[in-house]
Design a protein around this motif. Structure first.
Motif, short mmCIF file in Angstrom:
data_model
loop_
_atom_site.label_atom_id
_atom_site.label_comp_id
_atom_site.label_asym_id
_atom_site.label_seq_id
_atom_site.Cartn_x
_atom_site.Cartn_y
_atom_site.Cartn_z
N VAL A 1 -43.51 50.98 25.16
CA VAL A 1 -42.16 51.21 24.63
C VAL A 1 -42.21 52.27 23.53
O VAL A 1 -41.39 53.20 23.51
N LEU A 2 -43.16 52.18 22.63
CA LEU A 2 -43.30 53.17 21.56
C LEU A 2 -43.54 54.56 22.13
O LEU A 2 -42.96 55.54 21.66
N ASP A 3 -44.37 54.64 23.13
CA ASP A 3 -44.68 55.93 23.75
C ASP A 3 -43.43 56.55 24.36
O ASP A 3 -43.16 57.74 24.19
N LEU A 4 -42.64 55.74 25.05
CA LEU A 4 -41.41 56.24 25.66
C LEU A 4 -40.36 56.57 24.60
O LEU A 4 -39.61 57.54 24.74
N LYS B 1 -35.00 45.71 24.11
CA LYS B 1 -34.43 45.49 22.79
C LYS B 1 -35.27 44.50 21.98
O LYS B 1 -35.52 44.71 20.79
N ASN B 2 -35.70 43.42 22.63
CA ASN B 2 -36.54 42.44 21.94
C ASN B 2 -37.88 43.04 21.53
O ASN B 2 -38.38 42.77 20.44
N THR B 3 -38.45 43.85 22.41
CA THR B 3 -39.73 44.50 22.10
C THR B 3 -39.58 45.44 20.91
O THR B 3 -40.42 45.46 20.01
N ILE B 4 -38.49 46.22 20.90
CA ILE B 4 -38.25 47.13 19.79
C ILE B 4 -38.03 46.35 18.50
O ILE B 4 -38.55 46.72 17.44
N TYR B 5 -37.29 45.25 18.57
CA TYR B 5 -37.08 44.40 17.40
C TYR B 5 -38.42 43.91 16.85
O TYR B 5 -38.66 43.97 15.64
N HIS C 1 -38.62 56.04 12.43
CA HIS C 1 -39.63 55.59 11.48
C HIS C 1 -40.75 54.83 12.20
O HIS C 1 -41.93 55.00 11.87
N ALA C 2 -40.39 54.04 13.19
CA ALA C 2 -41.40 53.30 13.97
C ALA C 2 -42.32 54.27 14.71
O ALA C 2 -43.55 54.10 14.71
N VAL C 3 -41.74 55.30 15.33
CA VAL C 3 -42.54 56.28 16.06
C VAL C 3 -43.44 57.05 15.09
O VAL C 3 -44.63 57.25 15.36
N ALA C 4 -42.89 57.47 13.95
CA ALA C 4 -43.68 58.21 12.97
C ALA C 4 -44.85 57.36 12.47
O ALA C 4 -45.98 57.86 12.36
N HIS C 5 -44.59 56.11 12.19
CA HIS C 5 -45.65 55.20 11.73
C HIS C 5 -46.74 55.06 12.80
O HIS C 5 -47.93 55.13 12.48
N ALA C 6 -46.32 54.88 14.04
CA ALA C 6 -47.28 54.72 15.14
C ALA C 6 -48.12 55.97 15.32
O ALA C 6 -49.34 55.88 15.55
N LEU C 7 -47.51 57.14 15.21
CA LEU C 7 -48.26 58.39 15.34
C LEU C 7 -49.26 58.56 14.20
O LEU C 7 -50.41 58.94 14.42
#
Length: 61
Positions: A8-11, A33-37, A50-56
């Motif tokens: 999900v993060l990758d997409l 939605k639950n996974t993103i939550y 912010h989630a994507v930036a943190h993961a990267l």
């Protein structure tokens, strides 16, 4: 992180919305939605970007 959370993060990083993510992963939008939550909570992120930036930054994707 789980395999689904990473997918999900990758997409999300590619700019896809929940509907496209759900179709790609062959699951419901509700599941996405639950996974993103869960991701937002785990990463203590304020929003999707912010989630994507943190993961990267931390090599999660």
């Amino acid at each position: 992180m789980t395999i689904r959370q990473t997918a999900v993060l990758d997409l999300m990083a590619d700019g896809h919305g929940n509907a496209v993510i759900a179709r790609t992963l062959r699951c419901s939008e509700h599941t996405v939605k639950n996974t993103i939550y869960d991701l937002m909570s785990r990463l203590q992120a304020r929003n999707r970007a912010h989630a994507v930036a943190h993961a990267l930054r931390h090599g999660l994707i």
